[in-house]
Design an enzyme around this catalytic site. Sequence first.
Site, PDB file in Angstrom:
ATOM      1  N   HIS A 155       0.855  -1.185   0.000  1.00 43.56           N
ATOM      2  CA  HIS A 155       0.000   0.000   0.000  1.00 43.56           C
ATOM      3  C   HIS A 155       0.890   1.233   0.000  1.00 43.56           C
ATOM      4  O   HIS A 155       2.125   1.117  -0.024  1.00 43.56           O
ATOM      5  CB  HIS A 155      -0.961  -0.021   1.195  1.00 43.56           C
ATOM      6  CG  HIS A 155      -0.274  -0.272   2.506  1.00 43.56           C
ATOM      7  ND1 HIS A 155       0.587   0.651   3.093  1.00 43.56           N
ATOM      8  CD2 HIS A 155      -0.276  -1.347   3.327  1.00 43.56           C
ATOM      9  CE1 HIS A 155       1.052   0.168   4.214  1.00 43.56           C
ATOM     10  NE2 HIS A 155       0.561  -1.061   4.384  1.00 43.56           N
ATOM     11  N   GLN A 196       8.813  -3.112  16.584  1.00 43.66           N
ATOM     12  CA  GLN A 196       9.618  -3.905  15.639  1.00 43.66           C
ATOM     13  C   GLN A 196      10.880  -3.138  15.248  1.00 43.66           C
ATOM     14  O   GLN A 196      11.979  -3.707  15.193  1.00 43.66           O
ATOM     15  CB  GLN A 196       8.776  -4.213  14.399  1.00 43.66           C
ATOM     16  CG  GLN A 196       9.576  -4.695  13.204  1.00 43.66           C
ATOM     17  CD  GLN A 196       8.708  -5.173  12.064  1.00 43.66           C
ATOM     18  OE1 GLN A 196       8.158  -6.271  12.120  1.00 43.66           O
ATOM     19  NE2 GLN A 196       8.564  -4.381  11.017  1.00 43.66           N
ATOM     20  N   GLY A 231       8.821   1.265   8.616  1.00 42.79           N
ATOM     21  CA  GLY A 231       7.758   2.214   8.981  1.00 42.79           C
ATOM     22  C   GLY A 231       7.626   2.300  10.498  1.00 42.79           C
ATOM     23  O   GLY A 231       7.747   1.302  11.208  1.00 42.79           O
ATOM     24  N   SER A 282      -1.541  -3.480   5.728  1.00 39.14           N
ATOM     25  CA  SER A 282      -2.067  -4.487   4.799  1.00 39.14           C
ATOM     26  C   SER A 282      -3.351  -5.098   5.365  1.00 39.14           C
ATOM     27  O   SER A 282      -4.214  -5.561   4.625  1.00 39.14           O
ATOM     28  CB  SER A 282      -1.036  -5.582   4.582  1.00 39.14           C
ATOM     29  OG  SER A 282       0.175  -5.000   4.169  1.00 39.14           O
ATOM     30  N   HIS A 321       4.061   1.328   2.158  1.00 36.78           N
ATOM     31  CA  HIS A 321       5.248   0.642   1.625  1.00 36.78           C
ATOM     32  C   HIS A 321       5.907   1.493   0.530  1.00 36.78           C
ATOM     33  O   HIS A 321       7.123   1.582   0.457  1.00 36.78           O
ATOM     34  CB  HIS A 321       4.865  -0.708   0.998  1.00 36.78           C
ATOM     35  CG  HIS A 321       4.310  -1.694   1.979  1.00 36.78           C
ATOM     36  ND1 HIS A 321       3.003  -2.100   1.953  1.00 36.78           N
ATOM     37  CD2 HIS A 321       4.896  -2.364   2.988  1.00 36.78           C
ATOM     38  CE1 HIS A 321       2.789  -2.980   2.910  1.00 36.78           C
ATOM     39  NE2 HIS A 321       3.923  -3.159   3.561  1.00 36.78           N
ATOM     40  N   LYS A 330       4.985   2.722  12.066  1.00 34.48           N
ATOM     41  CA  LYS A 330       3.751   2.120  12.599  1.00 34.48           C
ATOM     42  C   LYS A 330       4.098   0.912  13.466  1.00 34.48           C
ATOM     43  O   LYS A 330       3.543   0.704  14.524  1.00 34.48           O
ATOM     44  CB  LYS A 330       2.803   1.690  11.475  1.00 34.48           C
ATOM     45  CG  LYS A 330       1.519   1.103  12.050  1.00 34.48           C
ATOM     46  CD  LYS A 330       0.541   0.698  10.995  1.00 34.48           C
ATOM     47  CE  LYS A 330       0.954  -0.549  10.262  1.00 34.48           C
ATOM     48  NZ  LYS A 330       0.888  -1.798  11.070  1.00 34.48           N
TER      49      LYS A 330
HETATM   50  O1  PAF Z   1       6.918  -5.326   8.927  1.00 40.92           O
HETATM   51  C1  PAF Z   1       6.843  -6.324   8.184  1.00 40.92           C
HETATM   52  O2  PAF Z   1       6.211  -6.311   7.136  1.00 40.92           O
HETATM   53  C2  PAF Z   1       7.557  -7.601   8.601  1.00 40.92           C
HETATM   54  O3  PAF Z   1       7.512  -7.785   9.965  1.00 40.92           O
HETATM   55  C3  PAF Z   1       9.003  -7.697   8.081  1.00 40.92           C
HETATM   56  C4  PAF Z   1       9.875  -6.607   8.668  1.00 40.92           C
HETATM   57  C5  PAF Z   1       8.998  -7.594   6.565  1.00 40.92           C
HETATM   58  C6  PAF Z   1       9.605  -9.052   8.454  1.00 40.92           C
HETATM   59  O4  PAF Z   1       8.860 -10.099   7.955  1.00 40.92           O
END
Ligand code: PAF
Length: 281
Positions: free
Chosen positions: A34, A153, A147, A186, A37, A149
């Site tokens: 989207h 992570q 990102g 997504s 990304h 968001k």
């Molecule tokens: O954020 C994501 O889309 C996923 O966690 C990543 C970083 C691609 C790892 O699979």
Amino acid sequence: MKIFTTVDEIRPHLKTMRDKGKTIGFVPTMGALHEGHLSLIREAQQDSDYVVASIFVNPEQFNNKEDLEKYPRTKNADITKLEEAECDVLFYPSVEEIYPTEDETVFEFGNLDKVMEGKFRPGHFQGVAKVVKRLFDIVEPQKAFFGMKDYQQMVIIHKLTKDHNLPVEIVPCPIVREENQLAMSSRNERLTEQQRKEAALIYKTLKMVKIQSGFMPILEMKDTVERKINKSKMMQLEYFEIVDMYSLKILNAWAESNNIIACIAVHVGEVRLIDNMILFS
Ligand code: PAF
């Protein structure tokens, strides 16, 4: 755009590019691309000579089988979007290509993967770290774009690169929002029209939190957020935390940190959404 599906193909290609002096910017994704990304691709294009995106729905990071099965897969549309964005390379590996042998590495993240997403999705960040480390080893980018968001992570991947001396800079990129300010994800594709409208309440609540931050005691703030979200018949709060931006320590008083972010996870019907807002930095 060149598309590679195997490590044996992509590695020599990227080595040639590096030998030519090109810097490589990397945008790892799980597809269902989207505007969020695509904004990462644009950031990568501004910051590096050659941009590689990957699409890999990583089974290791789903603690729920149904969530993995329902994860949107839109290969052809994704390729078109990347081509239109003038991305240089797409890496589209199979599960066997990424995990040719059993990978039993256990990563140590201290508090970072114990709270919020880590608490509600056990094993999730171990799976994320596993795949990101593997992808970094294959692509060997100078910079990787993530990102905000998925703030937790990003902090964890930053620690991963430091702990393992990976020569890659993690570049945080701003959250991209839909017209009603719902953070792009997504998973939004799985929302009904009505749920999508209602989910705007998540951002509105975070805005209220920002306005009241430093004034309303944190515990009262948590109660208020819970009431506001759960008042909607379509939504159920999973967690709302106010944490230090670096240690992700859960705060009980504003004076405990100068760098503070509010993070939230909400179930909207069967779809789980996350969002966040920096309150002080
Ligand atoms: O954020 C994501 O889309 C996923 O966690 C990543 C970083 C691609 C790892 O699979």
